[in-house]
Design a protein around this motif. Structure first.
Motif, PDB file in Angstrom:
ATOM      1  N   THR A 172       0.827  -1.200   0.000  1.00 44.95           N
ATOM      2  CA  THR A 172       0.000   0.000   0.000  1.00 44.95           C
ATOM      3  C   THR A 172       0.869   1.260   0.000  1.00 44.95           C
ATOM      4  O   THR A 172       0.520   2.254  -0.633  1.00 44.95           O
ATOM      5  CB  THR A 172      -0.947   0.009   1.227  1.00 44.95           C
ATOM      6  OG1 THR A 172      -1.723  -1.196   1.199  1.00 44.95           O
ATOM      7  CG2 THR A 172      -1.869   1.206   1.215  1.00 44.95           C
ATOM      8  N   ILE A 173       2.008   1.202   0.683  1.00 42.76           N
ATOM      9  CA  ILE A 173       2.890   2.375   0.755  1.00 42.76           C
ATOM     10  C   ILE A 173       3.525   2.680  -0.602  1.00 42.76           C
ATOM     11  O   ILE A 173       3.489   3.815  -1.081  1.00 42.76           O
ATOM     12  CB  ILE A 173       3.973   2.178   1.838  1.00 42.76           C
ATOM     13  CG1 ILE A 173       3.337   2.209   3.230  1.00 42.76           C
ATOM     14  CG2 ILE A 173       5.073   3.245   1.726  1.00 42.76           C
ATOM     15  CD1 ILE A 173       4.263   1.769   4.360  1.00 42.76           C
ATOM     16  N   ASP A 174       4.145   1.668  -1.227  1.00 41.75           N
ATOM     17  CA  ASP A 174       4.899   1.972  -2.461  1.00 41.75           C
ATOM     18  C   ASP A 174       4.852   0.883  -3.514  1.00 41.75           C
ATOM     19  O   ASP A 174       5.608   0.922  -4.482  1.00 41.75           O
ATOM     20  CB  ASP A 174       6.350   2.319  -2.131  1.00 41.75           C
ATOM     21  CG  ASP A 174       7.148   1.155  -1.559  1.00 41.75           C
ATOM     22  OD1 ASP A 174       6.601   0.036  -1.441  1.00 41.75           O
ATOM     23  OD2 ASP A 174       8.318   1.370  -1.225  1.00 41.75           O
ATOM     24  N   GLY A 175       3.991  -0.090  -3.350  1.00 44.20           N
ATOM     25  CA  GLY A 175       3.845  -1.128  -4.362  1.00 44.20           C
ATOM     26  C   GLY A 175       4.778  -2.316  -4.225  1.00 44.20           C
ATOM     27  O   GLY A 175       4.607  -3.316  -4.929  1.00 44.20           O
ATOM     28  N   GLN A 176       5.765  -2.239  -3.342  1.00 44.05           N
ATOM     29  CA  GLN A 176       6.703  -3.370  -3.184  1.00 44.05           C
ATOM     30  C   GLN A 176       5.974  -4.558  -2.558  1.00 44.05           C
ATOM     31  O   GLN A 176       5.181  -4.403  -1.638  1.00 44.05           O
ATOM     32  CB  GLN A 176       7.887  -2.996  -2.302  1.00 44.05           C
ATOM     33  CG  GLN A 176       8.839  -4.183  -2.107  1.00 44.05           C
ATOM     34  CD  GLN A 176      10.040  -3.839  -1.257  1.00 44.05           C
ATOM     35  OE1 GLN A 176      10.849  -3.028  -1.657  1.00 44.05           O
ATOM     36  NE2 GLN A 176      10.136  -4.450  -0.085  1.00 44.05           N
ATOM     37  N   LYS A 177       6.277  -5.759  -3.065  1.00 48.23           N
ATOM     38  CA  LYS A 177       5.716  -7.000  -2.535  1.00 48.23           C
ATOM     39  C   LYS A 177       6.859  -7.927  -2.150  1.00 48.23           C
ATOM     40  O   LYS A 177       7.919  -7.918  -2.787  1.00 48.23           O
ATOM     41  CB  LYS A 177       4.843  -7.694  -3.574  1.00 48.23           C
ATOM     42  CG  LYS A 177       3.632  -6.930  -3.995  1.00 48.23           C
ATOM     43  CD  LYS A 177       2.799  -7.768  -4.941  1.00 48.23           C
ATOM     44  CE  LYS A 177       2.765  -7.088  -6.281  1.00 48.23           C
ATOM     45  NZ  LYS A 177       1.993  -7.819  -7.268  1.00 48.23           N
TER      46      LYS A 177
END
Length: 180
Positions: A172-177
Motif C-alpha cells: 500500500t505504501i509503495d507497491g513493493q511486494k
C-alpha cells in the motif's frame, strides 16, 4: 538415525522456519524511511514499525514463558474498557503496535535482531519437551500446557502471520511486494 540426530534435525528445521519467516518479515521494511514505517496506509491501526515492535515483544515474551512459565497478567477488564480514558496497561499494550516519537526503524530492527538471537540461542539448548501452563485467560482452556517445541511452532506462525500483514502495508505504501 539416533535420537541426537533426530533432535538436531528437528532443531534445525525449527530454526530454518524461524529464519525464513523473519527474512520475509524484514524484507517488508527494506529501504523505508522512519516516516513510512510509522505510517498507517490502510484502514487498520497497524504500521510496519509497530508490527516489528509487536513481533519483537512476542518473541521475548514466549521465550520468557519457556524458561519462567506464564507471566503475571495485568488486571484489565478488556470487555469493559472506557476508551475515552483507558488504563495505563491498555495504552502500553496499544503502544506496542505503534512507532512512537523518537523511535527509529533502525532501532526497532536492532532490538528485533537481539530478540531473534536470544530465541535462536534458547532453541539450540532448551529441552523441547519441557512444558509450562498457559496463563489464565478467556482464550486459553484451563489446565492446558505447551511444550517448548509448541511455543517455537507458535512463533513461526506469529512471524508468518505478521509478515503477511506487513506485506499488505508495504504494498500500500509503495507497491513493493515480498513475493509475486
Amino acid at each position: 538415525m539416533t535420537t541426537d540426530q533426530i533432535l538436531t534435525s528437528e532443531r534445525a528445521d525449527l530454526l530454518d522456519a524461524l529464519h525464513k519467516h523473519r527474512e520475509l518479515f524484514r524484507f517488508t521494511v527494506r529501504g523505508l524511511s522512519d516516516e513510512q514505517a510509522a505510517s498507517r496506509p490502510t484502514a487498520s491501526e497497524l504500521c510496519l514499525g509497530g508490527l516489528i515492535k509487536h513481533v519483537t515483544a512476542t518473541e521475548r515474551q514466549w521465550c520468557d514463558f519457556i524458561t519462567d512459565g506464564p507471566a503475571e497478567q495485568p488486571d484489565v477488564d478488556w470487555a469493559n474498557i472506557d476508551w475515552s480514558n483507558p488504563p495505563a496497561e491498555v495504552i502500553e499494550y496499544q503502544n506496542g503496535f505503534r512507532m512512537l516519537d523518537g523511535e527509529t526503524l533502525a532501532g526497532l530492527l536492532a532490538s528485533y535482531d537481539e530478540a531473534a538471537t536470544d530465541t535462536d540461542t534458547l532453541l539450540a539448548h532448551v529441552d523441547l519437551d519441557a512444558r509450562q501452563p498457559l496463563p489464565e485467560a478467556p482464550w486459553n482452556p484451563p489446565g492446558v500446557t505447551w511444550s517448548a517445541r509448541r511455543v517455537f511452532v507458535h512463533l513461526v506462525a506469529e512471524i508468518a502471520q505478521h509478515a503477511g500483514h506487513a506485506d499488505i502495508l508495504r504494498e500500500t505504501i509503495d507497491g513493493q511486494k515480498s513475493m509475486g
